[in-house]
Design an enzyme around this catalytic site. Structure first.
Site, short mmCIF file in Angstrom:
data_model
loop_
_atom_site.label_atom_id
_atom_site.label_comp_id
_atom_site.label_asym_id
_atom_site.label_seq_id
_atom_site.Cartn_x
_atom_site.Cartn_y
_atom_site.Cartn_z
N HIS A 15 0.80 -1.23 0.00
CA HIS A 15 0.00 0.00 0.00
C HIS A 15 0.82 1.27 0.00
O HIS A 15 0.26 2.35 0.01
CB HIS A 15 -0.91 0.06 1.23
N LYS A 26 0.04 14.53 0.86
CA LYS A 26 -1.29 14.77 0.29
C LYS A 26 -1.51 16.26 -0.01
O LYS A 26 -2.44 16.64 -0.69
CB LYS A 26 -2.37 14.24 1.22
N LYS A 64 -9.42 13.72 3.56
CA LYS A 64 -8.49 12.59 3.63
C LYS A 64 -7.59 12.81 4.84
O LYS A 64 -7.57 13.89 5.40
CB LYS A 64 -7.65 12.49 2.36
N THR A 112 -8.79 6.21 -2.62
CA THR A 112 -10.13 5.69 -2.89
C THR A 112 -11.16 6.80 -2.70
O THR A 112 -12.26 6.72 -3.23
CB THR A 112 -10.48 4.50 -1.97
C1 LIG Z 1 -12.34 6.81 1.59
C2 LIG Z 1 -11.86 7.23 2.91
C3 LIG Z 1 -10.50 7.50 3.13
C4 LIG Z 1 -9.47 7.43 2.02
O1 LIG Z 1 -9.35 8.69 1.41
P1 LIG Z 1 -8.13 9.03 0.42
O2 LIG Z 1 -8.54 10.32 -0.20
O3 LIG Z 1 -8.08 7.93 -0.59
O4 LIG Z 1 -6.92 9.13 1.23
C5 LIG Z 1 -10.09 7.89 4.38
N1 LIG Z 1 -10.95 8.01 5.40
C6 LIG Z 1 -12.28 7.77 5.23
C7 LIG Z 1 -13.19 7.93 6.39
C8 LIG Z 1 -12.77 7.38 3.99
O5 LIG Z 1 -14.09 7.13 3.86
#
Ligand SMILES: *Cc1c(COP(=O)(O)O)cnc(C)c1O
Length: 800
Positions: free
Chosen positions: A349, A543, A537, A645
């Protein structure tokens, strides 16, 4: 079980009377919630036993997803919907004068994870069950989930324990008869038996009992029911003789106390190592026992069991299965090893150096003496192999070593002990082959593959955005609900002006819902007629929430100083938790909160610009946030985000990606085309090229926008204490801006201007959003899981 509204009402009344000795009117609404939850769990359990028996009887192969995190969120709505009884229950409750939404809101999120990695595991469970694939989860029953985030009056993140079990967990069933004995510490006596076999006797160990709590995982439109097994540590009957009992108890309880709130650096090392071995050992022993209830021995284990290791956290499964096979079932090394490699598969990951797990040799040896011996043997056999195949290449032998510099390198152990190694997006899988695992690619080229992540459209579209789901259904019919590939039928309608307007109306409705949530959680009033630009996120330097913040500062400063400057009114919305020990990340949260208070209270700009930080980012927040976004900020430094995601959740709900060519953004861009997203910034190759000679200060000196924005960090614009944001200032100018924010700043400003221009043409904008939705089937975790099932696990749908 109830089949109609009337039957539901009857059973519900009876249940409340049985559980609490009261009438419905007299009962408290937490009691109503508990009673309803238990009824739904029992409903789900009807098929549970049948599913397990069927899998055992048909001798189907099963998959077990070993993950230290499952970020599940709430289950009531999801389970009612998947079981197809939501409407019966809602109408029944209505008739009793109970609002189902109020009961839904009483459920705590099961926040057993940090972010993307844990949420992926939860989406996978939903897809496995919905595709009728026998696949189960294995994790820890944490007493406390990831901390709850509050923001104090000064804008600081404050961590509060997440007591998610306060009302109990209605979905779980304790299974004490499946408990497993776990040993820590002690030492190993080696001897030989009468046949000359080595015998490894683990003595003076501390014993802990692992007790499973099982949760039924129900899919949509099927009666296949899988299991998420959460392990809880309890005191063993074998009490340590040399330790105070209360101290022992406290140590036992600590194992499952909480989720490690850090997804990038392993802190509290020993305890974390203990957690890892604890749930891996318990899970494997239960699997082996179940196997031996059906089959005479473990020779066919790899034909019946697949284990997916979600990152390196569960990689001790490799030596632990070796131990079980050799020490408990007397397999020879090579026979055991062949089974282990066939069973295990590993998902990588991250390529961030600081996130690659390494354990000091002493910790592993002291805590897990027998496991350490096995790791040493795996290492030395692999070193011999490399010595034979690449004679004289000492550098390579060093790089692929599991044990080096007094540390155990978990990623190397994972690759050596698994038959499949996958990355989580095309670009990420290429990078790990070229970079992180390049030596292993020479040795085991056939092991490497890609499985681009996905999300479950059930939670992230159907259930959290019923307005959009209905609009899609009205446009293309309901086939997409069972087979999400049909969402592409929407492509035929994207030019339909009426549909475009209907889509904009749905988006408006979702923005109004979010505006209420924002008012409720922050007291800030936002205007749903502005662009909702969302970055949600975990907070991490790579990021680049700070790049977003610098751009906001630039817009603010220019609005104040340049009367000719006009912008499309915008609401910048952030949500992010920072690891409690991550000082820089917490400062960025504070900065965003300070931007929010200064800008929102400045009448010169606050009809054009607002900044909101929504506290406690979690699955439940994401469910109201993603679908209200116009713009999805995915702006990581190219090469750093494995997949993402969140980007997929936004896309599926009709937001435009504003992103770098990183992670799954690359695949979003390929699918929707460059007209339907906004891509900017350095590519992976350009990042590699610029890095060696990069001078952040040059950008600062030659670009006044950058200079003014950065100077405002330390001149009292945002907070009286001018030193408050010094570490951010220093990060950019004195630590040379590791994540290249300044190199991408100009491109980001231009990309934001492109967003505005696109947004002004409402019809074109809506069309782009519809194309994003139509192309989102590729990012369904159903697609991802089918690929894992076919290429790696070799498991098949069951029919009950
Ligand atoms: C989808 C999700 C993430 C992942 O977000 P990314 O933008 O891919 O880092 C993190 N936390 C929660 C609560 C999510 O639903």
């Amino acid at each position: 079980m109830f089949k109609s509204k009337e039957e539901f009402i009857q059973e519900f009344e009876l249940r409340i009377a049985e559980m609490y000795g009261r009438s419905i009117e007299q009962s408290h609404h937490t009691e109503k919630y508990m009673a309803l939850g238990e009824m739904v769990r029992e409903y789900a359990s009807l098929n549970w036993k049948a599913s397990k028996e069927k899998v055992a009887k048909e001798e189907d192969k099963q998959m077990f997803y070993f993950s230290m995190e499952f970020l599940i969120g709430r289950l009531l709505t999801n389970n009612l919907m998947n079981l197809g009884i939501y409407n019966i229950v809602k109408e029944g409750l209505d008739e009793l004068g109970i609002d189902i939404n109020e009961l839904e809101d009483l459920e705590s999120d099961a926040g057993l994870g940090n972010g993307g990695l844990g949420r992926l595991a939860a989406c996978f469970l939903d897809s496995l069950a919905s595709l009728r694939l026998p696949g189960n989860g294995n994790c820890i029953r944490y007493q406390y989930g990831l901390f709850r985030q509050k923001i104090d009056r000064d804008g600081n993140q404050v961590e509060v324990p997440d007591q998610w079990l306060k009302l109990g967990n209605v979905w779980e069933v304790r299974k004490p008869k499946h408990a497993v004995d776990i040993k820590f510490g002690g030492h190993v006596n080696v001897s030989q038996d009468a046949q000359g076999h080595f015998v490894f006797d683990h003595v003076d160990a501390e014993h802990i009992t692992a007790v499973p709590y099982d949760m039924p995982i129900v899919g949509r439109g099927t009666n296949e029911t899988n299991t998420l097994r959460l392990w809880s540590a309890e005191a063993s009957d074998i009490i340590p003789s040399n330790k105070d009992f209360r101290k022992y108890l406290a140590e036992v309880q600590e194992i499952c106390l909480n989720v490690y709130p850090d997804d990038s650096t392993p802190e509290g090392k020993i305890l974390r190592l203990k957690q890892q071995y604890f749930f891996v050992c318990a899970g494997l022993n239960a699997i082996v026992r179940a196997h031996l209830r059906v089959y005479p021995n473990l020779d066919n284990l790899a034909d019946k069991v697949a284990i997916q290791l979600n990152d390196t956290h569960p990689v001790l499964a490799i030596p632990e299965l070796m131990r079980i096979l050799m020490d408990e079932h007397h397999y020879e090394w090579m026979d055991a090893w062949n089974i282990v490699v066939k069973v295990m598969a590993y998902t990588n990951h991250t390529i961030l150096q600081e996130a690659l797990e390494k354990w000091p040799v002493d910790y592993v040896r002291q805590l897990l003496p027998r496991i350490y011996m096995i790791i040493e043997e795996i290492n030395s056999r692999f070193q011999s192999k490399v010595g034979r195949e690449y004679p004289g290449d000492n550098d390579m032998a060093y790089r692929v070593a599991i044990i080096r510099d007094n540390q155990v390198h978990m990623a190397n152990l994972a690759v050596i002990g698994s038959h499949s190694i996958n990355g989580v997006a095309q670009i990420h899988s290429e990078i790990i082959k070229k970079d992180l695992f390049k030596d292993f690619v020479k040795i085991y080229p056939e092991r490497f593959n890609n499985k681009t992540n996905g999300i479950t459209q059930r939670r992230w579209l159907y259930y959290s955005n019923p307005q959009l789901t209905k609009l899609i259904e009205d446009t293309i019919g309901n086939k997409f609900l069972d087979n999400f590939d049909h969402i592409e039928d929407l492509m035929k309608h994207v030019d339909d002006v009426k549909l475009q307007q209907d889509f904009l109306n749905v988006k408006q409705e979702r923005k109004e819902i979010l505006a209420k949530v924002i008012l409720d959680k922050t007291g800030i009033e936002v205007n749903p007629n502005t662009i909702f630009d969302v970055q949600a996120k975990r907070l991490h330097a790579y990021k680049r929430q700070l790049l977003n913040a610098l751009h906001i500062i630039y817009q603010y400063q220019r609005l104040k100083s340049d009367p000719s400057y006009t912008i499309e009114p915008r609401t910048y919305i952030f949500a992010a938790k920072a690891a409690p020990a991550y000082v820089f990340a917490k400062k960025v949260i504070k900065l965003i909160n300070k931007l929010s208070s200064v800008i929102n209270n400045d009448p010169a700009v606050n009809d054009k610009l607002k900044v909101v930080f929504i506290p406690n980012y979690s699955v439940s927040i994401a469910e109201v946030l993603m679908n209200a976004a116009d713009v999805s900020e995915q702006i990581s430094t190219a090469g750093k985000e494995a997949s993402g995601t969140g980007n997929m959740k936004f896309m599926m709900n009709g937001a435009i990606t504003l992103g770098t060519l990183d992670g799954a953004n690359v695949e979003i861009d390929e699918l929707v085309g460059r007209e339907n997203d906004v891509i900017f910034g350095l590519t992976v190759d350009e990042v590699t090229a610029i890095k060696p000679t990069y001078q952040a200060r040059e950008y600062y000196e030659k670009d006044m926008r950058i200079k003014n924005a950065i100077d405002s960090l330390i001149d009292g614009t945002w907070i009286d204490n001018k030193e408050e944001f010094r570490i951010i200032y220093d990060e950019l100018l004195y630590r040379n801006d590791e994540y290249l924010l300044l190199a991408d700043f100009d491109a980001y400003v231009k990309a934001q201007e492109k967003i505005e221009e696109k947004y002004r043409n409402r019809s074109e904008w809506a069309k782009s959003c519809l194309i994003n939705i139509a192309k989102s089937n590729y990012f369904s975790s159903d697609r991802t899981i089918k690929q894992y099932a076919e290429d790696i696990w070799h498991i098949h749908s069951v029919k009950i």
